[in-house]
Structure formats: C-alpha cells, structure tokens
Design an enzyme around this catalytic site. Sequence first.
Site, PDB file in Angstrom:
ATOM      1  N   CYS A 222      -2.891   8.862   6.445  1.00  0.00           N
ATOM      2  CA  CYS A 222      -1.705   8.703   7.290  1.00  0.00           C
ATOM      3  C   CYS A 222      -2.083   8.784   8.769  1.00  0.00           C
ATOM      4  O   CYS A 222      -1.541   8.061   9.600  1.00  0.00           O
ATOM      5  CB  CYS A 222      -0.666   9.784   6.982  1.00  0.00           C
ATOM      6  SG  CYS A 222       0.017   9.676   5.334  1.00  0.00           S
TER       7      CYS A 222
ATOM      8  N   CYS B 172       0.806  -1.222   0.000  1.00  0.00           N
ATOM      9  CA  CYS B 172       0.000   0.000   0.000  1.00  0.00           C
ATOM     10  C   CYS B 172       0.835   1.265   0.000  1.00  0.00           C
ATOM     11  O   CYS B 172       0.329   2.356  -0.218  1.00  0.00           O
ATOM     12  CB  CYS B 172      -0.921   0.030   1.203  1.00  0.00           C
ATOM     13  SG  CYS B 172      -2.200  -1.207   1.098  1.00  0.00           S
TER      14      CYS B 172
END
Lengths: 283, 391
Positions: free
Chosen positions: A106, A35
């Site tokens: 994030c 990813c």
Amino acid sequence: MWDYTDKVKKHFFEPHNVGEVLDPNAVGEAGSLVCGDALKLSLKVDPKTEKIMDAKFKTFGCGSAIASSSVLTDMVIGKTLEEAARITNRDIADELGGLPQEKMHCSVMGMEALEAAIANYRGQAAPKAEEEEGAEVVCKCFGVTDRKIERAVRENNLSSIEEVTNYTKAGGACGSCHWKIDEIIQRVRETMNAPRSPESPKPLTNLKRMQLVQETLDREVRPELRKDGGDLELVDVDGKLVKVRLLGMCSGCQVADFTLKALVGRKLREFVEPDIVVEEIRE
Amino acid sequence: MSQIIYLDNNATTAVAPEVLEAMLPYYRQAYGNPSSMHSFGGELAHDIEQAREKVAALFNAQNTEILFTSCGTESDNAAIRGVLEAYPEKRHIIITRVEHRAVLSLCHHLENRGYRVTYLSVDRQGRLDLEQLRLAIQPDTALVSIMYANNETGTVFPVDKIAEVVKERGVIFHTDAVQAPGKLSLDTQRLHADLISISGHKLHAPKGVGALFIRRGTRFVPFLIGGHQENGRRGGTENVAGVVGLGRACELVLEHQSREREHLGRLRDRLEQGIVRQIPEVLINGDPEHRTASTSNVSFSYIEGEAILLKLNEYGICASSGSACTSGSLEPSHVLRAMGTPFTAIHGSIRFSFSRYNTEAEVDRVLEILPKIISGLRDMSPFWTQFKKKK
C-alpha cells in the site's frame, strides 16, 4: 484481523484531503481495479516555486491503502516537487507508525502515484511499468516488472520472496515466478553488499566452507524437504560450486530445479557465502 | 464499542445455553476417562454413546456409523485419507474448485504425493454440471468429495443426485456438510453419501468437536492411530464434554429445524431486499434458487471489502469478506473467482450469515448503517467517480 497502528486507523476513519483538486496540474495513478487497490493523486503545483500547494486523493482499497493515501497528501503539501520526489514508500509507512508486512505494498502504491504525478507535471509520460524500456514483466498475475522488484529490494533491504510479495504483490497469486524473484533478490543483494561492506569477512577456507555448507543443509534445508517426504545429500563442494543429490520424493520431481534454486541456494547464500552456486547431480 | 451484531455464523456460532448446560458437569464433577476400569470414568462411555445416538438421529443413521472427531477439518481429512488408504491402488480423486480449504489444500497436498485430482468447475451462479462429473470418473477414481453447501455463498449442491451418479460407478462419495445442519436435511436414508463431515461450532456446539458419518460397509482406515477409542477407528481420549455438547446441539437442530429455516430465510431476505432497495450497483452472489437460508453474499462494486468490514466493525457488526486484503494472501476468494465473478465485485464482497439468535431489529440496524458506509467509501473511490461519469 490486521494489527493497524492508531495512526493508520485515524487516517482510515477520518482521511484527510479526499477528492480531486480543482484544475490540477499534476495527476498520478497507480494500481488497478483487478489488483484490488488503486490510487489517483491530484496536485496543484505553483509553477514559479514548484511548491505543492494542494493535494487530494481518491483510493479504492483496504484500510491501509486509504490511510497511506491520506498520509501521503499530508506529507507532500508544502513541499517542492524536488523534495516530494525523495519520498519513498518507507517514509510513508514510517509516517503511519508502520504497516503490517503484508500491507507494505500500500505504501509502494502511494510512492508510485506520487512519482507518476511528478512525471505528469514535467510533461513526461507516466512511467507505466509494462512499457518501461527493457523491463521484463516478472509477475504476470499482477503485472510487476523486474525493475520494480529490483527497486523494492534495494530500497527496503528485502531478502525473501515473501517480502517481495508483501511490498510489490509480485508472486502473490499463482507463484510461478517465484524462482525469478529469487534470482532478482540474489542479484540485487550482491550489488548491495559489495560496495557497502568494505571490510568483508575473510574468505572462507575450503574446509570451513564445506563444514558450513553441511551444517546449513542439515539445519535449514533438509528438515524442509523431509516434510514433503524428500531429502538431499551433499555430493561435493568444489570452490563455490555446491553439488547435491536429491533423494526420496524430491528426486525426479518436476519442481526439483525450483526447489534447489529457491531453497538450497537461498539458504547457502544466506548462511555460508553470498556467491554460492548450487548444482544438482542426477544419476 | 456498541452492542455486537453477529452476522458471521458461517465462520462460527455461539454455543447454545442448553448445550453449555449439558456440558458443564463433565468439566466440574465427571472428569473421568471413559476408558477407565473404575465406574467414575468408565460410566462416561454411556454418556458418549447417548450423545452418539443424538448425532446419529440427525443423520437418521445407526450409532455405529458416527465417528467423533475434533473438528470439520479432521472429519474431512479422516474421510479422504481414510478412503485413499483403504484403496491404495486407486490414485484419482474428484473434487470441485469451490471446496473449503480443508478439502482443497489436502488435495493439493495429495497431488504432490502422486495422486491425480480433477477439480470440477462451476458456472456463474456457482452450480455444478453433473455431466462433467460423470465424464470425470475414471476406473481408478478412489473418491469423489463434493461439499453440500458452500460456506462463502451458501450455494447448495444437489448431493443426492451427485451421490446417484457417483454410486452408479461404484465410487466412494464424501460430502463436507459443515454448513448444512439446521439448514438442510442430512437424512442418510435419502442422501446416499458414504461419508459426511460436520463440525460442532457451526451448529451451536463448541469448537474442538466434530463428527464423521461413515456408512456401514464403507472401507476406511483410521486417520488418528492410537488407543481403541471409537471402536478402533480414532485413537485419542474422547472430548467427553464436547461430544455431549455436540449431541445436545444436534438434538436442538432437529427440534428447531423447520422453524429455524424459515427464520433464517426471513432475515436474509429482509437484509438483501433492504440492500438492493437502498444501495445501487450491488450483486447478490450464489445460486438464487439453491442457497442455504442463512447465507447472503453481496458484492458492492468499486470498493474494497476490508474497508467495509473495518467500518462495520466500528458499529459492532461482524461479517466477513472474500476480498484479497482480508485473506492474508493477495488472492481474493477462490470460490467467487471459480464462479467468474468480476474482480470489481469480488474485492467488494461481503458475507452476512445468520443464526437462530439473530433478530429483525439487528438486520434493520445494519440496513441503517450500511448504506452510509458504502456511499462514504464510494465517494473516496476513483472507479466510482469514473463509473458515475460514464453514466
């Protein structure tokens, strides 16, 4: 070029607490190499007080992934596990003075690693997304489940597929799950709206609803379809059931069903009523 | 920030001083419209034709075969759409999976308009299989569009051989040669493409000007419809200064070509050798035997490209990356993925691309800084720790 805050830059260029704590008693991981970002968080927890004495991270990822990890370690040190468990991805992003929308995932990764570490301390298996009981993997490219999407929508008040992608990565690659994401957004938002707005606006009269539907289609939907050489006409409004017919390039198009669900449905639910249902009339 | 070290010349290049010099009069005094009846404007048409001659020289072609456009993307769009419109009964297009977005996105768009598109794959080095191309051509194939040199990896496709295969079947062949000038020959007596796109700002001319070579006799319907400019093949008042700049830039390319290629190759090899010597676990992407001299695409495994670029940026070093995080989407480079590059390597890929203005001292400066950046980020990476433990 991303517009990072000074605090993000500071935590990226001079990250705090890099590494692994000695003899950790709580370790959590999130993300994956495929990813493009991954975080391993290790904690030293005082068993008596359940206070986090030390925290360190190792992160593979971009500037904001590293900054999110660094700030997360600062945030959890000194907190009890119970307090730490209440930290959400939004708290992490806020602590950094904000993140670009496209980088919100994030902060989600930080929250997930923290949850995994706490679960690890409590002797529970880390809540692996794919193995969650009853959860369905919606985005196969990034392995994101409906549970994770539901949660991101709820906690961050998301309303579009694009936002869900920014927060969870779901739908960011092949795009074939967009319609499913859209359904989840509708479903979650309906439950969110219900209890939170006790003074919901007066129900629309049929006439008013028809007007609003026509206006919304003209303003929000048809210009989009026309860009691709298509169009649509309103056939009927039967209570909350809106019937439309696709014209031009849209009619007979394989993705017609998708177009309806994703675009027409979303716009009508946004601008008219949250429980509008759309049906395509084919002749 | 310290002195800029610009190693991102596949993205754009500095305008050459000679080019700027040639352009300035057209902003200062000679601002007329070339279509005007008065000589103040009308005479500029001669300057445009002179520039056209210089661009034609780069292609070893005739003036009438050169069309000025506004950029590489317009050249690609004009070529592909212009041919499709000229052959309305043909509904099939062949391109590769590694084309520039200007071609790739256009073809996705055309698919939604009912065209069929074949996307040829490439191997691990980014090479094409010409047999696959031969088999892909169908009776209603309107056009084959295959790039000359890849912007991300520098891999060069054998466009002369491709042209043979395509022309044998009577199909139109377009090549996006935006990365070629200065590095590869565009001699159309030997390269039998029907249409070739170039872009000014990749060859030290300014942004906002490009050109399309259209071989004499190629059926073509104008993309921009308006006035009679460009012999009726592109409406719109000419970007006189830009066109003059492009002409001068092409002249410089021909002048410097052989020396320049050697210079670029030397810089690239110096950088790559230095990297391989100092940094473990790196991967050089692209076809080692057929690569433009200007491009080096290097993967630093177990770390992520945006983080590398941010650190390089602190030292004024400009490069780019195929990582997902730099693209604005979540998808890493379509080129490296088409090549089957491992994900660990794609996320950590950095492209350095050189121009005639780069120096060995700049390369040495990068070699001084880069190893520290890489090891710093790897020390932070959980996968690097894992990898070292395994070893």
